[in-house]
Design a protein around this motif. Structure first.
Motif, short mmCIF file in Angstrom:
data_model
loop_
_atom_site.label_atom_id
_atom_site.label_comp_id
_atom_site.label_asym_id
_atom_site.label_seq_id
_atom_site.Cartn_x
_atom_site.Cartn_y
_atom_site.Cartn_z
N LEU A 492 18.81 12.74 -17.92
CA LEU A 492 17.88 12.07 -17.04
C LEU A 492 18.27 10.47 -16.73
N ALA A 493 18.95 10.15 -17.94
CA ALA A 493 19.26 8.51 -17.77
C ALA A 493 20.37 8.51 -16.58
N ARG A 494 21.14 9.38 -16.92
CA ARG A 494 22.48 9.42 -15.94
C ARG A 494 22.07 9.63 -14.43
N TYR A 495 21.24 10.46 -14.12
CA TYR A 495 20.56 10.82 -12.88
C TYR A 495 20.17 9.35 -12.22
N PHE A 496 19.15 8.75 -13.08
CA PHE A 496 18.52 7.57 -12.52
C PHE A 496 19.45 6.42 -12.21
N ARG A 497 20.54 6.49 -13.19
CA ARG A 497 21.70 5.33 -12.91
C ARG A 497 22.39 5.72 -11.67
N GLU A 498 22.91 7.03 -11.48
CA GLU A 498 23.51 7.14 -10.45
C GLU A 498 23.04 7.30 -9.20
N THR A 499 21.58 7.35 -8.90
CA THR A 499 20.80 7.45 -7.94
C THR A 499 19.86 6.16 -7.57
N ARG A 500 20.40 5.16 -8.01
CA ARG A 500 19.70 3.81 -7.97
C ARG A 500 19.29 3.47 -6.27
#
Length: 500
Positions: A492-500
């Motif tokens: 989930l953290a990776r998703y939000f980082r990569e879709t800022r």
């Protein structure tokens, strides 16, 4: 399309060398053989040429687009299609995700026999050839009370074998209310036709009586087929004939001078323990059906039993011995790894309390809602911290009030909460049984639940399958295994980082 236009399009196609010199191919060649890369590129170029010549393609991607397309294909070929996944959907026996997770002992047994040679068909006591059927038979007899047992590759195979052996070219009587269909369009009438048994329907959809079977008996009747409706329930004004009643009817017919009629029950989902939630859901144990006098009973190994994919047949020795000699027994036999997993799972069942702890399917089905609340809160806190560490604006609430919270009213990009929900048994089992649970709910300030769901499925090495509902994602801890909470929070953290 004019010939000049076709020739112009053909000239725009990049060469094989131009594609190979594109960014990304140099690194890819470290894991993909050069000849394979050449084959893929040539095939794609040939496909493009054919499309142009047929007039089906009026636009050709530029070299970069064409190279990226080839790279994507090669990456797919270089990575396994079948890989482990994380089941956060709350469906315990998830057919799309491989049904039941195996117990640790079963996984260990599979690893040991897969690593080298094994005693698959070798009798160490007599120093002679043995039978693969013997590895699980004694255990199955002990657990079910049957005289003999046989395991094949799934329960559909088991049904096919029984009908082919005992009613080929003869009549098999079955209630209209039990002509079930399971996943993959497997239907009882179809499997009977393939086994060359002549199906005789009796009763109505909602009511079947013993006299319906009795009136249908002819000199060609070979067996009574009873099918347990494991994936649906008829409720209301209904009546069915029990295995015990069929056994009595078959006995009476034989005593009156008629031919011997077998009683065969297809249980579908196999239950070996008389415990909750099976008791409340009205799911009979295999032992109870055997004790009622059934000649043959078949059931699945990878549903409520919690083992590997298998079809298990138990019953009277004279009939199981005939099945072992049937040509289909070789065509549908289990491999060494499945046998190892099944034997290890059955050994755990010798201690019912241990089985409820160590067989994941049983542990998941019987875990109380209070435990799920604790685990959902732990997952929520872990995910909240992971998003904070990733500098994502996130809010957290561990009470139940945010269930209907409007994401638009919150300034945070992500809203994490814990909500009451319902888990399912899945796998066509316990259809009317709701399993209370608690889930971590992830809501979004923007409408991106579907985007996040796709990311977790498509961009993560081990896909994470949650539950998409009303613009939010739910993650049910009931179906999570050890250490998967951390994987979810980091994904989930990776998703939000990569879709800022």
């Amino acid at each position: 399309m004019a010939n000049d236009a076709i020739q112009e399009l053909l000239r725009t196609l990049p060469s094989v060398n131009e594609i190979l010199e594109s960014p990304g191919f140099e690194l890819l060649e470290e894991s993909i053989p050069h000849e394979l890369a050449l084959t893929v590129i040539r095939n794609e170029l040939n496909s493009a040429r054919s499309a142009i010549l047929s007039g089906a393609q009026a636009h050709i991607p530029n070299r970069e687009e064409f190279a990226n397309h080839c790279l994507s294909k090669l990456r797919l070929m270089g990575s396994p299609s079948l890989r482990s996944a994380i089941n956060a959907a709350g469906v315990v026996i998830h057919t799309n995700l491989g049904r039941s997770a195996l117990a640790a002992d079963a996984v260990k047994a599979v690893t040991e026999v897969a690593h080298g040679y094994s005693t698959l068909e070798y009798d160490t006591q007599n120093l002679s050839r043995g039978s693969r059927h013997g590895h699980c038979e004694a255990l199955l007899c002990s657990l079910t009370g049957a005289e003999a047992a046989l395991a094949v590759n799934n329960n559909a195979a088991a049904v096919m074998m029984v009908l082919s052996e005992f009613s080929q070219g003869k009549e098999a009587i079955v209630s209209r209310g039990e002509q079930v269909e399971i996943g993959g369009s497997f239907r009882i009438p179809d499997i009977m036709a393939h086994s060359q048994a002549r199906m005789v329907e009796v009763g109505t959809t909602n009511k079947t009586h013993p006299e319906d079977y009795e009136r249908a008996i002819t000199p060609e009747t070979a067996l009574f087929l009873k099918v347990h409706t494991s994936n649906y329930r008829l409720i209301g004004f209904t009546e069915s004939v029990s295995n015990k009643q069929l056994r009595e009817l078959a006995r009476k017919h034989s005593e009156d001078g008629g031919q011997r009629i077998l009683v065969y029950e297809d249980l579908g989902s196999g239950v070996l323990l008389d415990i909750e939630p099976f008791r409340s859901a009205g799911e009979p144990s295999v032992a109870s059906i055997v004790s009622q006098g059934a000649d043959i009973v078949s059931f699945s190994g990878d549903k409520l039993l919690g083992g590997p994919q298998a079809g298990i047949i138990v019953g009277k020795k004279e009939f199981i011995d005939r099945l072992k000699k049937n040509p289909l027994a070789r065509a549908m036999r289990l491999d060494k790894m499945t046998l190892a997993a099944l034997e290890a799972t059955l050994r755990i069942y010798l201690d019912p309390e241990r089985a409820c702890r160590e067989i994941p399917t049983l542990a998941m089905l019987t875990a109380p809602a209070e435990e799920m609340h604790t685990r959902a809160c732990a997952l929520a806190q872990l995910s909240y911290q992971a998003l904070l560490d990733a500098e994502i604006d996130v809010s957290l609430s561990l009470d139940e009030t945010p269930r209907d919270q409007d994401p638009q009213a919150c300034t945070a990009r992500a809203i994490i909460s814990v909500v009451p929900e319902v888990s399912r048994a899945g796998g066509g089992a316990l259809p009317m049984f709701d399993i209370p649970t608690f889930c971590m709910k992830l809501s979004f300030a923007q409408d991106e639940a579907l985007t996040c769901d796709k990311f977790l499925n498509q961009k993560i090495t081990h896909p994470i399958v949650g539950r998409l509902t009303k613009g939010s994602l739910l993650f049910d801890p009931r179906t999570l295994l050890a250490h998967e909470d951390e994987a979810i929070s980091q994904a989930l953290a990776r998703y939000f980082r990569e879709t800022r």
